[in-house]
Design a protein around this motif. Sequence first.
Motif, PDB file in Angstrom:
ATOM      1  N   VAL A 220       0.843  -1.208   0.000  1.00 54.85           N
ATOM      2  CA  VAL A 220       0.000   0.000   0.000  1.00 54.85           C
ATOM      3  C   VAL A 220       0.871   1.249   0.000  1.00 54.85           C
ATOM      4  O   VAL A 220       0.635   2.200  -0.775  1.00 54.85           O
ATOM      5  CB  VAL A 220      -0.947  -0.004   1.220  1.00 54.85           C
ATOM      6  CG1 VAL A 220      -1.622   1.362   1.377  1.00 54.85           C
ATOM      7  CG2 VAL A 220      -1.999  -1.096   1.070  1.00 54.85           C
ATOM      8  N   VAL A 221       1.890   1.260   0.864  1.00 54.60           N
ATOM      9  CA  VAL A 221       2.793   2.418   0.924  1.00 54.60           C
ATOM     10  C   VAL A 221       3.522   2.595  -0.410  1.00 54.60           C
ATOM     11  O   VAL A 221       3.642   3.720  -0.931  1.00 54.60           O
ATOM     12  CB  VAL A 221       3.810   2.253   2.071  1.00 54.60           C
ATOM     13  CG1 VAL A 221       4.868   3.354   2.013  1.00 54.60           C
ATOM     14  CG2 VAL A 221       3.101   2.271   3.419  1.00 54.60           C
ATOM     15  N   ALA A 222       4.006   1.479  -0.980  1.00 55.03           N
ATOM     16  CA  ALA A 222       4.733   1.549  -2.250  1.00 55.03           C
ATOM     17  C   ALA A 222       3.856   2.098  -3.367  1.00 55.03           C
ATOM     18  O   ALA A 222       4.283   2.954  -4.162  1.00 55.03           O
ATOM     19  CB  ALA A 222       5.251   0.159  -2.627  1.00 55.03           C
ATOM     20  N   ILE A 223       2.620   1.621  -3.430  1.00 53.40           N
ATOM     21  CA  ILE A 223       1.704   2.072  -4.493  1.00 53.40           C
ATOM     22  C   ILE A 223       1.356   3.550  -4.321  1.00 53.40           C
ATOM     23  O   ILE A 223       1.308   4.312  -5.300  1.00 53.40           O
ATOM     24  CB  ILE A 223       0.436   1.201  -4.490  1.00 53.40           C
ATOM     25  CG1 ILE A 223       0.787  -0.224  -4.942  1.00 53.40           C
ATOM     26  CG2 ILE A 223      -0.630   1.793  -5.408  1.00 53.40           C
ATOM     27  CD1 ILE A 223      -0.349  -1.214  -4.798  1.00 53.40           C
ATOM     28  N   LEU A 224       1.127   3.959  -3.073  1.00 52.05           N
ATOM     29  CA  LEU A 224       0.786   5.365  -2.835  1.00 52.05           C
ATOM     30  C   LEU A 224       1.953   6.278  -3.213  1.00 52.05           C
ATOM     31  O   LEU A 224       1.737   7.350  -3.823  1.00 52.05           O
ATOM     32  CB  LEU A 224       0.414   5.571  -1.358  1.00 52.05           C
ATOM     33  CG  LEU A 224      -0.924   4.962  -0.908  1.00 52.05           C
ATOM     34  CD1 LEU A 224      -1.122   5.179   0.588  1.00 52.05           C
ATOM     35  CD2 LEU A 224      -2.084   5.575  -1.697  1.00 52.05           C
ATOM     36  N   LEU A 225       3.173   5.870  -2.870  1.00 53.12           N
ATOM     37  CA  LEU A 225       4.345   6.678  -3.241  1.00 53.12           C
ATOM     38  C   LEU A 225       4.506   6.741  -4.752  1.00 53.12           C
ATOM     39  O   LEU A 225       4.811   7.812  -5.317  1.00 53.12           O
ATOM     40  CB  LEU A 225       5.608   6.088  -2.604  1.00 53.12           C
ATOM     41  CG  LEU A 225       5.746   6.239  -1.087  1.00 53.12           C
ATOM     42  CD1 LEU A 225       6.975   5.483  -0.585  1.00 53.12           C
ATOM     43  CD2 LEU A 225       5.840   7.721  -0.704  1.00 53.12           C
ATOM     44  N   ALA A 226       4.289   5.597  -5.420  1.00 55.12           N
ATOM     45  CA  ALA A 226       4.419   5.567  -6.871  1.00 55.12           C
ATOM     46  C   ALA A 226       3.349   6.431  -7.540  1.00 55.12           C
ATOM     47  O   ALA A 226       3.631   7.156  -8.505  1.00 55.12           O
ATOM     48  CB  ALA A 226       4.313   4.130  -7.378  1.00 55.12           C
ATOM     49  N   GLY A 230       3.900   9.578  -9.783  1.00 55.92           N
ATOM     50  CA  GLY A 230       3.375   9.419 -11.135  1.00 55.92           C
ATOM     51  C   GLY A 230       2.488  10.565 -11.571  1.00 55.92           C
ATOM     52  O   GLY A 230       2.349  10.819 -12.779  1.00 55.92           O
ATOM     53  N   VAL A 231       1.871  11.248 -10.619  1.00 53.67           N
ATOM     54  CA  VAL A 231       1.031  12.401 -10.972  1.00 53.67           C
ATOM     55  C   VAL A 231       1.876  13.477 -11.644  1.00 53.67           C
ATOM     56  O   VAL A 231       1.436  14.140 -12.586  1.00 53.67           O
ATOM     57  CB  VAL A 231       0.345  12.949  -9.705  1.00 53.67           C
ATOM     58  CG1 VAL A 231      -0.334  14.283 -10.009  1.00 53.67           C
ATOM     59  CG2 VAL A 231      -0.667  11.947  -9.165  1.00 53.67           C
ATOM     60  N   LEU A 232       3.107  13.643 -11.163  1.00 47.15           N
ATOM     61  CA  LEU A 232       3.993  14.656 -11.727  1.00 47.15           C
ATOM     62  C   LEU A 232       4.846  14.102 -12.859  1.00 47.15           C
ATOM     63  O   LEU A 232       5.023  14.758 -13.888  1.00 47.15           O
ATOM     64  CB  LEU A 232       4.900  15.216 -10.617  1.00 47.15           C
ATOM     65  CG  LEU A 232       4.187  15.891  -9.432  1.00 47.15           C
ATOM     66  CD1 LEU A 232       5.191  16.286  -8.361  1.00 47.15           C
ATOM     67  CD2 LEU A 232       3.394  17.101  -9.902  1.00 47.15           C
ATOM     68  N   PHE A 233       5.371  12.883 -12.650  1.00 44.70           N
ATOM     69  CA  PHE A 233       6.254  12.259 -13.649  1.00 44.70           C
ATOM     70  C   PHE A 233       5.805  10.816 -13.872  1.00 44.70           C
ATOM     71  O   PHE A 233       6.257   9.911 -13.152  1.00 44.70           O
ATOM     72  CB  PHE A 233       7.711  12.308 -13.177  1.00 44.70           C
ATOM     73  CG  PHE A 233       8.177  13.677 -12.764  1.00 44.70           C
ATOM     74  CD1 PHE A 233       8.557  14.612 -13.720  1.00 44.70           C
ATOM     75  CD2 PHE A 233       8.222  14.032 -11.421  1.00 44.70           C
ATOM     76  CE1 PHE A 233       9.003  15.870 -13.339  1.00 44.70           C
ATOM     77  CE2 PHE A 233       8.648  15.278 -11.032  1.00 44.70           C
ATOM     78  CZ  PHE A 233       9.044  16.212 -11.995  1.00 44.70           C
ATOM     79  N   PRO A 234       4.918  10.579 -14.820  1.00 52.16           N
ATOM     80  CA  PRO A 234       4.337   9.235 -15.020  1.00 52.16           C
ATOM     81  C   PRO A 234       5.373   8.124 -15.183  1.00 52.16           C
ATOM     82  O   PRO A 234       5.257   7.073 -14.549  1.00 52.16           O
ATOM     83  CB  PRO A 234       3.508   9.411 -16.296  1.00 52.16           C
ATOM     84  CG  PRO A 234       3.160  10.866 -16.314  1.00 52.16           C
ATOM     85  CD  PRO A 234       4.349  11.567 -15.748  1.00 52.16           C
ATOM     86  N   ALA A 235       6.368   8.340 -16.023  1.00 52.12           N
ATOM     87  CA  ALA A 235       7.368   7.294 -16.260  1.00 52.12           C
ATOM     88  C   ALA A 235       8.142   6.981 -14.979  1.00 52.12           C
ATOM     89  O   ALA A 235       8.380   5.811 -14.636  1.00 52.12           O
ATOM     90  CB  ALA A 235       8.332   7.718 -17.365  1.00 52.12           C
ATOM     91  N   ALA A 236       8.531   8.029 -14.279  1.00 44.57           N
ATOM     92  CA  ALA A 236       9.274   7.834 -13.027  1.00 44.57           C
ATOM     93  C   ALA A 236       8.411   7.142 -11.980  1.00 44.57           C
ATOM     94  O   ALA A 236       8.895   6.306 -11.204  1.00 44.57           O
ATOM     95  CB  ALA A 236       9.761   9.176 -12.489  1.00 44.57           C
ATOM     96  N   GLY A 237       7.122   7.457 -11.985  1.00 45.57           N
ATOM     97  CA  GLY A 237       6.201   6.820 -11.041  1.00 45.57           C
ATOM     98  C   GLY A 237       6.082   5.323 -11.286  1.00 45.57           C
ATOM     99  O   GLY A 237       6.055   4.528 -10.342  1.00 45.57           O
ATOM    100  N   ILE A 238       6.028   4.944 -12.560  1.00 49.23           N
ATOM    101  CA  ILE A 238       5.942   3.517 -12.902  1.00 49.23           C
ATOM    102  C   ILE A 238       7.216   2.785 -12.475  1.00 49.23           C
ATOM    103  O   ILE A 238       7.152   1.709 -11.876  1.00 49.23           O
ATOM    104  CB  ILE A 238       5.703   3.344 -14.412  1.00 49.23           C
ATOM    105  CG1 ILE A 238       4.316   3.879 -14.783  1.00 49.23           C
ATOM    106  CG2 ILE A 238       5.837   1.873 -14.817  1.00 49.23           C
ATOM    107  CD1 ILE A 238       4.046   3.886 -16.267  1.00 49.23           C
ATOM    108  N   LEU A 239       8.366   3.387 -12.782  1.00 48.25           N
ATOM    109  CA  LEU A 239       9.631   2.766 -12.402  1.00 48.25           C
ATOM    110  C   LEU A 239       9.761   2.648 -10.882  1.00 48.25           C
ATOM    111  O   LEU A 239      10.209   1.612 -10.366  1.00 48.25           O
ATOM    112  CB  LEU A 239      10.800   3.584 -12.961  1.00 48.25           C
ATOM    113  CG  LEU A 239      10.984   3.543 -14.478  1.00 48.25           C
ATOM    114  CD1 LEU A 239      12.109   4.483 -14.900  1.00 48.25           C
ATOM    115  CD2 LEU A 239      11.281   2.116 -14.946  1.00 48.25           C
ATOM    116  N   LEU A 240       9.372   3.703 -10.183  1.00 44.21           N
ATOM    117  CA  LEU A 240       9.436   3.670  -8.721  1.00 44.21           C
ATOM    118  C   LEU A 240       8.501   2.590  -8.177  1.00 44.21           C
ATOM    119  O   LEU A 240       8.854   1.857  -7.243  1.00 44.21           O
ATOM    120  CB  LEU A 240       9.055   5.032  -8.142  1.00 44.21           C
ATOM    121  CG  LEU A 240       9.040   5.113  -6.604  1.00 44.21           C
ATOM    122  CD1 LEU A 240      10.450   4.885  -6.053  1.00 44.21           C
ATOM    123  CD2 LEU A 240       8.477   6.454  -6.133  1.00 44.21           C
ATOM    124  N   GLY A 241       7.307   2.478  -8.768  1.00 45.52           N
ATOM    125  CA  GLY A 241       6.352   1.466  -8.325  1.00 45.52           C
ATOM    126  C   GLY A 241       6.898   0.059  -8.489  1.00 45.52           C
ATOM    127  O   GLY A 241       6.785  -0.774  -7.589  1.00 45.52           O
TER     128      GLY A 241
END
Length: 310
Positions: A220-226, A230-241
Motif C-alpha cells: 500500500v505504501v509503495a503504491i501510494l508513493l508511486a 506518477g502524478v507529476l512524472f508518469p514514467a518515473a512513477g511507474i519505475l518507482l512502483g
Amino acid sequence: MARNQSIVPGGKGGGGNAGIVGKFKTGLKLSRDSLGVVRDHPKLLVFPLLGALSTLAFWIAFLLPLWIANLFGSGAEIVVLFLLYFLTTFFATFFTASLVFAVNQTFHGEEPQLGESMRAAWRRKGPILVWSAIAAIVSVILKKLEESDSALARLLSSIFAFGWTITTFFIVPVIVFEEVTVKSMFTRSAETFRDTWGESIGIGLGVTLIQVVIGIVGLVVAILLAIGLGVLFPAAGILLGIFLVGGVLVGTYLLGQTIWAITKTALYVYAAEERVPEQFADFDFETLDGRSERRATPGRVRDPPTHLHS
C-alpha cells in the motif's frame, strides 16, 4: 526436567476450536518474538538473501542444460535435474545453517558474525552434503511422479511430499545442533516435529499472518508513493512502483524465512541447553505456553554440542 515434550491429543490443549486458536496464538507469539530478534539484528536477513540468490543463479545456469537434456531424453534430464536439486539444496541448507548458528549467537548474548557463522556451517558440510544428495533424489522422484499421466501416481506424490515435509521440518537445526548419522538426521527431525506439532503448525500460521500484514502494508505504501510521483512524472512513477513493489515482495520473503529459522532455533536451544533465550522470556517453553498435559520422551538430555561454540 522432562525434555522433548509433546502435547497429548485431546488434553487441555487438544483438538477442537480452542486447540486451533491456542496453536495459532502460540505460533503468533513465537513469531512476534522472532520478529524482535530480526529488528535487533537485521544482518540476519543476509543469509536467506544469499540462499535465494544462489538458488536463482543455479536455475538460470541450468536452463540451457535442462532444455538440451529434455531434447535428448534417455535419462539425461534426470541426471541434470539431480545436479540442479543437489546444488540448490546444498547452498540453501548451507546458508540456513549459517543463519541458525548466527541466531544461536544472539541467544547467547553475542553479536552475530556473518563470516564466523558461515565457517561454522562449513564445518557441518558432511551432513549437509548427505542431506542434499538424499533431498535431490527425493525431489527428482516427486517431480517424475507429478508429471505422470497416472492420477494414482500424482496422489501418491502429494501424500509422500506431505510426509517428507513433516519428516524434514527440523532437519537444518538437527544438522547444526547435533552429531547425527544419516538415519538419526531424519528420526530426530521427525521426533521434534511430533513433539512440537502444535507449535510447528502455529508457527506457520503466525509467520504467514506477519508476512501478509507486513506485505500488504508495504505494498500500500509503495503504491501510494508511486502514484504520488506518477502524478507529476508518469514514467518515473511507474519505475518507482516496480522497484518498491519488488523490494516489498523480496523483503517480505526474507523476513518470513528468517523468522522460521529463529523460531526453530529457539525450540532447539531450549531442548539442547534447558535454557530459554532472553528474547523469548515471555514464552513458557516448559509447558509449551501453559498447556501442561504432555508426555516426556526419556533419554534426551544432552550437553550443548561443542561444535556450536568452536
